[in-house]
Design a protein around this motif. Structure first.
Motif, mmCIF file in Angstrom:
data_model
loop_
_atom_site.group_PDB
_atom_site.id
_atom_site.type_symbol
_atom_site.label_atom_id
_atom_site.label_comp_id
_atom_site.label_asym_id
_atom_site.label_seq_id
_atom_site.Cartn_x
_atom_site.Cartn_y
_atom_site.Cartn_z
ATOM 1 N N ASN A 44 0.813 -1.223 0.000
ATOM 2 C CA ASN A 44 0.000 0.000 0.000
ATOM 3 C C ASN A 44 0.844 1.269 0.000
ATOM 4 O O ASN A 44 0.316 2.371 -0.166
ATOM 5 N N LEU A 45 2.147 1.158 0.220
ATOM 6 C CA LEU A 45 3.021 2.333 0.101
ATOM 7 C C LEU A 45 3.348 2.641 -1.348
ATOM 8 O O LEU A 45 3.749 3.767 -1.687
ATOM 9 N N GLY A 46 3.203 1.645 -2.226
ATOM 10 C CA GLY A 46 3.581 1.858 -3.618
ATOM 11 C C GLY A 46 5.069 2.106 -3.715
ATOM 12 O O GLY A 46 5.886 1.355 -3.189
ATOM 13 N N LYS A 47 5.437 3.177 -4.394
ATOM 14 C CA LYS A 47 6.841 3.540 -4.513
ATOM 15 C C LYS A 47 7.260 4.594 -3.478
ATOM 16 O O LYS A 47 8.389 5.068 -3.495
ATOM 17 N N ALA A 48 6.329 4.978 -2.620
ATOM 18 C CA ALA A 48 6.638 5.975 -1.594
ATOM 19 C C ALA A 48 7.397 5.343 -0.442
ATOM 20 O O ALA A 48 7.411 4.109 -0.273
ATOM 21 N N ASP A 49 8.079 6.162 0.301
ATOM 22 C CA ASP A 49 8.858 5.698 1.447
ATOM 23 C C ASP A 49 8.341 6.363 2.728
ATOM 24 O O ASP A 49 7.850 7.512 2.704
ATOM 25 N N LEU A 50 8.494 5.618 3.801
ATOM 26 C CA LEU A 50 8.244 6.242 5.102
ATOM 27 C C LEU A 50 9.440 7.118 5.474
ATOM 28 O O LEU A 50 10.586 6.726 5.226
#
Length: 458
Positions: A101-107
């Motif tokens: 569910n983050l896709g290509k995004a990072d925390l």
């Protein structure tokens, strides 16, 4: 003029609003802290599950195949929809695994990580606000520790907080409005007794001075005011009664000499041949009595207005009293009276000499006129209290007469027909004493002696 109600509302209404705002703010921040604590507790449990998955590395499914434990962990339904996130970094900070569910995004990764974990708020690239816990997981001795983070969305909590804030605002406004309304009604009810007192006072007149303000069901805060008002009404009633009695007595005093003058004049005009010098003498005598009465009334009026213009100075009593006695010595000799003067040569006081002379002269004149023939008049003036005391026998007086002794135009019935007395001497002396701030006190002793004393202001 500002009313009590307006002043109370001016202070209490802002106070109520302030209390409601503080209470609402306290409830809001308490709820927010509770939500944050619950979110941190959920993060702790999620981080524990991630640590367990990293430790086991693999798990055995029902078919006996060996499946990586982390993959099984990320395959949970919670990581398929927005709201719960996971990301694994290498020791160099490079992302290795993340939830779908983050896709290509990072925390967002903190600069330093610990085994106990670091909690912080962050915002994803899509604008979603999340609560993150990032920590290190130590591996075997030959492997470097793994860095990972789990995050939970704040959207649901912030939505609940927004609804709570809206409810608090609406509830606070309604609560404030209700409290303000109750306050207005309570003030109106509490001040109603005071309004009734005002309405009753406005309706009172000269013919209703006998009425009194009700003290039943009166709040204790205004009970002293009502009591003082009743005392004032009592004094006003007595004052009006004295004025009515004075008007009646004055009419009687003026009617008698006026009737004598009119009768004598009509007889002299109708029968001029029968007129004599005695008729004109009677007219002169009646006119003189009228003039004495009017002059005494004018003096009384001037004394009543003299309290604001009192001029104090040091006065030696002995020469002033001797001067007053000398003025009445001829009349005392006619009535075979003697003066017993007990005067202190060094006695002096701070007073107005003109008013003190009027007081002393009228007291001596009263004793000279009404003391029995051949009796003694005692006049005492020393440094001790009272300032002045005059004593003379008064066989015609009774104790019931003493309260009326200083009333205007009052005389015993036995002497009322004596036109040489106006009945104003003691009233003038009493008014002069009040102008000086002093008090005249009359007492009838058991020996039949009338004792009148002038006391200074306490």
């Amino acid at each position: 003029m500002r009313s009590i109600r307006a002043q109370l509302l001016q202070w209490l209404l802002p106070g109520i609003v302030f209390v409601c705002v503080i209470a609402s703010a306290g409830m809001y921040y308490s709820a927010k802290q509770a939500m944050d604590a619950d979110l941190d507790a959920q993060l702790g449990r999620l981080a524990g599950s991630a640590r367990l998955a990293l430790r086991n590395q693999t798990t055995i499914d029902l078919g006996g195949a060996r499946v990586p434990a982390l993959r099984a962990f990320l395959a949970k339904e919670e990581f398929q929809q927005p709201g719960q996130y996971f990301e694994l970094w290498s020791s160099a900070g490079k992302p290795e695994r993340r939830s779908l569910n983050l896709g290509k995004a990072d925390l967002p990764r903190p600069s330093e990580l610990t085994r106990d974990g670091t909690r912080y708020d962050a915002q994803l690239e899509n604008g979603e606000r999340v609560r993150v816990i990032a920590m290190q997981y130590p591996q075997s001795t030959n492997n470097e520790p793994l860095d990972f983070a789990v995050a939970l969305s704040r959207s649901e909590g912030e939505s609940r907080l927004s609804r709570l804030l809206a409810d608090l605002i609406i509830g606070g406004v309604v609560c404030c409005a209700m409290l303000c309304l109750l306050l207005i009604l309570a003030l109106r009810y509490a001040l109603r007794p005071l309004e009734r007192v005002g309405e009753q006072a406005a309706a009172m007149g000269a013919n209703s001075l006998h009425e009194r303000f009700a003290t039943e069901a009166i709040p204790s805060e205004i009970a002293p005011i009502v009591t003082r008002l009743n005392d004032l009404m009592s004094r006003l009633e007595q004052g009006f009664e004295r004025e009515r009695r004075f008007s009646s007595d004055l009419a009687h005093e003026l009617r008698t000499p006026l009737a004598a003058i009119r009768t004598t004049s009509e007889v002299a005009a109708k029968w001029p041949d029968q007129s004599s010098l005695d008729d004109f003498h009677d007219i002169t005598k009646a006119a003189t009595h009228l003039q004495q009465t009017v002059d005494s009334l004018l003096l009384l009026s001037r004394i009543d207005m003299a309290s604001a213009n009192v001029s104090l100075q040091s006065v030696v009593l002995r020469p002033l009293i001797e001067e007053c006695v000398s003025l009445h010595t001829p009349r005392a000799q006619q009535r075979d009276l003697t003066f017993n003067l007990q005067l202190d040569a060094a006695s002096d006081i701070e007073t107005d000499p003109s008013l003190l002379r009027i007081i002393a002269s009228n007291l001596i004149a009263n004793a000279t006129e009404y003391a029995p023939h051949g009796s003694e008049i005692v006049i005492i003036a020393t440094n001790d209290h009272p300032i002045l005391r005059i004593e003379n026998l008064a066989p015609d007086l009774t104790p019931e007469d003493i309260p009326r002794l200083f009333d205007r135009l009052w005389r015993k019935d036995a002497t009322r027909n004596d036109s040489s007395h106006s009945g104003l001497g003691l009233s003038i002396a009493s008014s002069g004493a009040q102008a000086l701030g002093c008090t005249l006190h009359a007492e009838l002793l058991e020996t039949g002696t009338l004792q009148i004393s002038l006391f200074p202001e306490k």
